[in-house]
Write an enzyme that holds these catalytic residues in place. Structure first.
Site, short mmCIF file in Angstrom:
data_model
loop_
_atom_site.label_atom_id
_atom_site.label_comp_id
_atom_site.label_asym_id
_atom_site.label_seq_id
_atom_site.Cartn_x
_atom_site.Cartn_y
_atom_site.Cartn_z
CD GLU A 136 -7.56 3.06 -1.05
OE1 GLU A 136 -7.78 3.19 -2.27
OE2 GLU A 136 -6.56 2.48 -0.58
CB SER A 184 -0.92 0.02 1.22
OG SER A 184 -1.74 1.18 1.20
CE LYS A 234 -2.75 -2.65 -0.65
NZ LYS A 234 -3.59 -2.46 -1.83
CG HIS A 250 -5.23 -1.13 3.16
ND1 HIS A 250 -5.31 -0.66 1.87
CD2 HIS A 250 -4.43 -0.25 3.83
CE1 HIS A 250 -4.61 0.47 1.77
NE2 HIS A 250 -4.06 0.72 2.95
CG ASN A 251 -7.05 -1.99 -1.42
OD1 ASN A 251 -6.16 -1.58 -0.67
ND2 ASN A 251 -6.80 -2.38 -2.65
#
Length: 456
Positions: free
Chosen positions: A180, A118, A173, A176-177
């Site tokens: 986001e 990231s 991840k 995480h996105n």
């Protein structure tokens, strides 16, 4: 991203070889390495020469588009690799694909690691946040390197940790996105309310977000939002943000996150709302026609009747984002993840340190909402949260992320919900049974027969 990560590794003194099917990209990377300090980076146009140039046991990091291109790259390179070599996928890959590839590569007596990266395109050049998962042996191969290239935040250490086995690195991840997506949606909604209801100019918006970025809301996304509001259009009058088409793209990680949340029965309302928002933004032509229909009926004139005091609205916005940040746990073990997300990545924010401390206090914390510190803040700020949502609704401004988050909070905090009626309905038409609050066990009632007799 791959080019910048390679340059960062070389900058730290590790000789590195690079290869790409598009030879011009290899040449460009080599040229940059020379310009940026004659870095020990060597380019190759041939995959065999590339693999043979690497010191054994070889470690190859791939940054290619997820899906079939990853399989093809593995196929191309593994022909020249040997027992004990290691392949690392740094792309946004579906975690089950990573687990499948780890097993396939293990059959070749090699190691495989799925590593979330990231920081955006530029992040890896300055120090990314890394989320490696898979073979622990593979992680140990690169630990010395990544500890030197990743982002460092004072007093809290490097932005990397070995996440776990299998596809866990890619899964983290992915989430995480998804976070986001939610962050960006909430910021966009705050922007919409401030601009459409508060009538703030772009310069005022820039000042507001710049001010927010000096305190508790200090974060990468707030920072770049302030920057965006200050950039003039180089092809005409006004500001560039006003010329950007209101259609949001996506690459799949947000959708995967929502799908996994549904599969695991985990509520993720803000992420789901942000995904719906992107879907609806893609219906630009339909929205244009719908706006004409409803404007003619007077619905489009709601905004003209709304008056609001700017300073009060801005203050409510600050409280709203703080409250949402407190609510945003998404049932993850956020102690360690909060630490590695505090620097180098897109969702980096000083607020994450408080999340880490909450899980340090109670590692088995079921939800951030019930942490004493966060619960206190939610209680103090919920009034502002409700005012902003009501103001947006009464003004005809859609705030799906804010509204869904508030509904999630109100649902979670209630001891009893109307779910009893839904379960009774399920038992009525499908004999799905139900539990009682006063007697243990499962029960079924002949609702239809009882209702029919009562109507005679």
């Amino acid at each position: 991203m791959g080019q910048n990560l390679a340059l960062k590794i070389a900058e730290k003194g590790f000789p590195i070889s690079v290869y790409n099917r598009t030879t011009s990209k290899v040449d460009e990377t080599v040229a940059r390495a020379k310009q940026e300090g004659d870095l020990p980076l060597y380019g190759f146009h041939d995959p065999e020469l590339f693999v043979n140039s690497i010191q054994k046991p070889r470690v190859i990091i791939m940054l290619v588009k997820a899906g079939p291109p990853v399989d093809q790259t593995i196929k191309t390179l593994s022909v020249y690799m040997e027992k004990g070599d290691c392949i690392i996928d740094g792309g946004n890959e579906w975690y089950k694909n990573t687990e499948r590839r780890e097993k396939a590569v293990a059959d070749l007596d090699m190691y495989y690691l799925g590593m979330g990266v990231s920081g955006g395109e530029e992040g890896p050049r300055h120090g990314p946040s890394l989320m490696p998962g898979g073979s622990f042996e593979a992680y140990k191969y690169i630990e010395d390197i990544i500890l030197k290239v990743i982002a460092q935040v004072p007093d809290s250490g490097p932005r990397v940790t070995y996440v776990g086995k299998g596809g866990s690195g890619n899964f983290v991840k992915m989430v995480h996105n998804g976070i986001e997506y939610g962050d960006m949606q909430l910021i966009a909604e705050a922007y919409d309310v401030l601009k459409s209801v508060g009538k703030l100019t772009n310069e005022e918006l820039r000042q507001v977000f710049s001010e927010w970025n000096k305190g508790e809301l200090l974060s990468f996304l707030i920072e770049i939002t302030a920057d965006i509001f200050g950039i003039k259009d180089d092809k005409g009058e006004g500001y560039l943000v006003d010329k950007v088409l209101d259609k949001t793209g996506m690459k799949g990680t947000g959708k995967w996150t929502v799908q996994q949340a549904a599969e695991l029965s985990v509520a993720a309302p803000t992420i789901a709302s942000s995904l719906d928002g992107r879907f609806l933004s893609g219906l630009k032509e339909e929205r244009v026609e719908a706006a004409k229909v409803f404007k003619s009926s007077g619905v489009g004139d709601i905004l003209a009747d709304q008056g609001v005091e700017k300073k009060k609205l801005i203050g409510d916005g600050v409280n709203l984002i703080r409250a949402k940040s407190a609510e945003k746990g998404w049932d993850l073990e956020l102690g360690g993840l909060a630490r590695i997300w505090m620097g180098g990545c897109i969702i980096r924010a000083v607020f994450l340190d408080r999340i880490k401390k909450a899980y340090d206090r109670k590692p088995d914390l079921t939800n951030l909402l019930v942490d004493s510190e966060f619960a206190k803040e939610i209680i103090e700020r919920q009034s502002a949260w409700r005012r902003v949502v009501c103001l947006a609704i009464n003004s005809g401004i859609s705030t799906p992320g804010m509204s869904a988050s508030l509904a999630h909070f109100d649902t979670y905090r209630r001891e009893r919900l109307p779910a009893n009626l839904v379960q009774a309905q399920r038992d009525y038409f499908g004999a799905h049974t139900y539990e009682r609050i006063d007697v243990p066990g499962s029960f079924h009632t002949e609702w239809f027969k009882i209702a029919k007799q009562s109507k005679i």
